[in-house]
Write a protein that holds these residues in place. Structure first.
Motif, short mmCIF file in Angstrom:
data_model
loop_
_atom_site.label_atom_id
_atom_site.label_comp_id
_atom_site.label_asym_id
_atom_site.label_seq_id
_atom_site.Cartn_x
_atom_site.Cartn_y
_atom_site.Cartn_z
N LEU A 147 7.76 9.67 -53.98
CA LEU A 147 8.70 8.66 -54.59
C LEU A 147 9.95 9.52 -54.44
CD1 LEU A 147 9.38 6.28 -56.19
CD2 LEU A 147 9.29 7.81 -58.03
N LYS A 148 11.06 8.80 -53.68
CA LYS A 148 12.42 9.24 -53.75
C LYS A 148 13.25 8.55 -54.49
CE LYS A 148 11.25 10.39 -48.66
NZ LYS A 148 9.99 9.72 -48.93
N ALA A 149 14.48 9.11 -54.65
CA ALA A 149 15.58 8.40 -55.37
C ALA A 149 16.10 7.35 -54.72
CB ALA A 149 17.00 9.33 -55.29
N GLY A 150 16.27 6.08 -55.44
CA GLY A 150 16.53 4.85 -54.90
C GLY A 150 15.47 4.08 -54.52
N ALA A 166 5.48 8.73 -66.68
CA ALA A 166 5.88 8.26 -65.37
C ALA A 166 7.14 7.56 -65.26
CB ALA A 166 4.68 7.49 -64.68
N ILE A 167 7.17 6.76 -66.36
CA ILE A 167 8.67 5.90 -66.45
C ILE A 167 9.70 7.06 -66.59
CG2 ILE A 167 10.15 4.68 -67.92
CD1 ILE A 167 7.30 3.25 -68.76
N GLN A 168 9.68 7.84 -67.29
CA GLN A 168 10.78 8.99 -67.70
C GLN A 168 10.96 9.73 -66.51
OE1 GLN A 168 10.83 10.57 -71.85
NE2 GLN A 168 8.93 9.98 -71.91
N LEU A 169 9.98 10.31 -65.79
CA LEU A 169 9.98 11.23 -64.73
C LEU A 169 10.67 10.43 -63.54
CD1 LEU A 169 6.97 13.63 -65.14
CD2 LEU A 169 9.14 13.77 -66.02
N ALA A 170 10.23 9.27 -63.39
CA ALA A 170 10.79 8.31 -62.04
C ALA A 170 12.04 8.08 -62.42
CB ALA A 170 9.99 7.11 -61.97
N LYS A 171 12.57 7.76 -63.34
CA LYS A 171 13.95 7.64 -63.77
C LYS A 171 14.77 8.72 -63.78
CE LYS A 171 15.75 4.20 -64.62
NZ LYS A 171 16.17 3.43 -63.50
N ALA A 172 14.44 10.00 -64.44
CA ALA A 172 14.92 11.22 -64.13
C ALA A 172 15.24 11.54 -62.91
CB ALA A 172 14.07 12.28 -64.92
N PHE A 173 14.39 11.21 -61.70
CA PHE A 173 14.55 11.48 -60.38
C PHE A 173 15.48 10.31 -59.56
CE2 PHE A 173 11.61 14.72 -61.61
CZ PHE A 173 12.26 15.94 -61.17
N GLY A 174 15.58 9.49 -60.32
CA GLY A 174 16.75 8.44 -59.62
C GLY A 174 16.03 7.15 -59.08
#
Length: 336
Positions: A147-150, A166-174
């Protein structure tokens, strides 16, 4: 074994009397385990409850060879003894750890490579909610799923311990995050955590909702623990060059699937388990978690979500809550 504190010979642990419902989880005496070379003995303060524990209780997920038959895959507590050659931590350090079993007990061993220092400001209960979820999320969403930013992540089971992490980590990485949940209350909880969209799978078609949210493009990464009929739907919801990562099969490991979409969209469908992987592989994930995830706790961008706690003696009550699927975040046992 180097021991710096007096240890009892026996402890209270939860055993599985026979495959069945939560009532088969019974407290009883067990010998205090001794740490093998490279291991730590931990006086457990809290232990996370996970779906694999439920599967083991039902007789559907036996421990891997050499693992304890006591359920429990993540713990938090204090190091009280070191096995030969263990040097990463010292007696008295407070850690949380991913273990192959044995977590539902007053004492538990763990390999030092799969232990993490408890971050400042986290309670033992919160720390016990970390290892299984962060190891699973990091290795599957960010390593296997890349998974990448954007990009857009479709996350099934958004209100679970893995989901809330996963919600929090995915959002933290954009990334953008779409979750599927089974109630409007869970949808609201996921949106509050930062999810961009929440789909109630009981009243909405998640494929249509994902297409609508992404202007027809679909999700770049899909984390799925449902399986069964979701496999075909995931292919429909995925974007071109999408990556689908399978971590469980709550609705079955067999399905009739039209694989033409796999070809036309150039999809990657992969998956993994965590419990039976070699220590060296878990150690690599642990190192990545220390580098990439623990700093997010320090700066306030990620915190484990704890739904409820139960005393160790009421492990049955904790499993009954998990079986009801009403929880948001992790269920944790507290150990006296």
């Amino acid at each position: 074994m180097s021991v710096a504190v007096a240890l009892p010979e026996t402890m209270t642990a939860i055993t599985i009397a026979a495959p069945g419902g939560p009532e088969v989880l019974l407290p009883g005496p067990r010998p205090v385990p001794a740490p093998a070379p490279g291991e730590l003995l931990v006086k457990v303060e809290a232990a996370g409850v996970n779906r694999p524990d439920v599967m083991q209780r039902k007789g559907l997920y036996p421990p891997p060879p050499g693992a304890s038959d006591i359920p429990g895959l993540e713990i938090a507590g204090t190091v009280v003894a070191l096995g030969e050659g263990a040097s990463r931590f010292k007696v008295g350090d407070r850690i949380c750890a991913l273990v192959t079993g044995g977590g539902y007990a007053q004492y538990c061993t763990t390999h030092e490579a799969t232990a993490l220092p408890i971050p400042d400001g986290l309670s033992a209960v919160e720390a016990a909610a970390l290892p299984e979820t962060v190891f699973t999320v990091w290795s599957n969403i960010f390593e296997r799923g890349a998974l990448k930013a954007g990009e857009t992540l479709l996350l099934h089971g958004g209100a679970s311990g893995i989901g809330t992490t996963a919600i929090q980590l995915a959002k933290a990485f954009g990334a953008r995050v779409i979750v599927t949940v089974g109630s409007d209350e869970k949808a609201a909880a996921c949106l509050k955590l930062g999810a961009d969209a929440a789909v109630n799978y009981k009243t909405q078609d998640f494929v249509a909702e994902v297409k609508s949210f992404t202007a027809g493009k679909g999700a770049n990464v899909i984390l799925d623990m449902i399986g069964g009929p979701y496999i075909q739907k995931n292919y429909e919801a995925a974007a071109q060059d999408g990556r689908i990562v399978q971590i469980a099969f709550q609705q079955g490991a067999k399905a009739e699937v039209d694989f033409m979409r796999l070809m036309l969209k150039r999809l990657t469908h992969t998956g993994s388990t965590l419990r039976s992987r070699p220590v060296a592989e878990k150690a690599a994930i642990s190192a990545a978690v220390v580098e990439h995830v623990l700093p997010l706790i320090a700066d306030g961008r990620f915190r484990p979500v704890v739904d409820a706690t139960f005393p160790l003696s009421d492990a049955a009550g904790a499993h009954a809550r998990m079986d009801a699927s009403a929880h948001v975040g992790k269920i944790v046992l507290t150990v006296e």
